[in-house]
Design an enzyme around this catalytic site. Sequence first.
Site, PDB file in Angstrom:
ATOM      1  CB  ALA A 158      -0.906   0.000   1.230  1.00  7.01           C
ATOM      2  CE  LYS A 159      -1.690   6.780  -3.024  1.00  3.96           C
ATOM      3  NZ  LYS A 159      -3.128   6.882  -2.914  1.00  3.96           N
ATOM      4  NE  ARG A 160       0.912  -0.026   6.163  1.00  9.12           N
ATOM      5  CZ  ARG A 160      -0.036  -0.684   5.509  1.00  9.12           C
ATOM      6  NH1 ARG A 160      -0.912  -0.003   4.799  1.00  9.12           N
ATOM      7  NH2 ARG A 160      -0.114  -1.987   5.544  1.00  9.12           N
ATOM      8  N   GLY A 192       5.688   3.383   0.831  1.00  5.47           N
ATOM      9  CA  GLY A 192       6.502   4.243  -0.030  1.00  5.47           C
ATOM     10  C   GLY A 192       6.107   4.028  -1.476  1.00  5.47           C
TER      11      GLY A 192
END
Length: 314
Positions: free
Chosen positions: A239-241, A243
């Site tokens: 996911a985006k978290r 990076g």
Amino acid sequence: MPSDGRFAPSPSSDLHLGNLRTALIAWLAARHQGARFMLRIDDLDGGRSRPEIAERQLADLAALGLDHDGPVPRQSERLGRYRAAFEHLEAAGQVYPCFCTRAEIREASSAPHGRPAGSYPGTCRWLSEPERAERAASGRVPAWRLRSSLAPELVVDLVQGTVRVAPEDVVLRRADGGFGYQLAVVLDDADQGVGEVVRGADLLDSVGTQRELQRALGLPPVDYAHVPLMLGPDGERLAKRHGASTLADALAGTSGVKLAGVTPGTPASAAEVRGSLAASAGLCEPGSVPELDELVAGFSYRRLPTESTMMQGC
Ligand code: GLU
């Protein structure tokens, strides 16, 4: 007989490398058998879908060389089809109104009764007519759920093997009039002539419900291949978290996920990214940059891992 395949992204965020790997596998599975490969934009959730994201998703697939057959339908343009199918189920007595709020469902399903987290506890399924009338009179607008058989069945998944799946009383029509994912997806796949659904293993649980809806609507059954997910270094779904993890990031050399054969911090070509995704799925040697037709020729579900793939950060 080749079974046509598809990839159906939701245009709420850019495709990450895990989504792209699933798309690559779906494309290879179809092309390996000389079948058609379709795309669809799953923009049923109008609040989260963005047309510009759909455009970027299509561009990313094209950049990896994953071509497609036929038009690219949007779910938002197919509401009449969903409505007609819903009304068919309603007329057949296969739906019931559900007056529960989210909080009530959360509370009821956290009680210790062994039901999987998040599944509907069945509160409104068992209401008597007077109870139903009372709730309706209180002014609450109901959602409409499938009255499923609740009967588990065994399904042979082309990647996961034989799995036991059970249908659920999913929401087919929300209180705001919108249609549910399960209803839309079985109609979409049938109308696009899809015979083999390849998608992430996170959707394995929906097979029971989708099988049941196909039967209720007189749609042909499809085969399923639920492919392993890509996980970030913390073991959570990519996911985006984690990076930067899109194709654009990998091409620019700013990927936060380590790709086999690509030196961190340096730009990669689309073919290198594709090779790296294929290698992570066991479909070629790490570090190799195979042509698409080599990957097509060598494709087999048996080569895929059955466990999720943990990626390293960089
Ligand atoms: N649109 C769904 C998603 O992006 C996939 C639907 C499906 O493959 O059945 O998660």
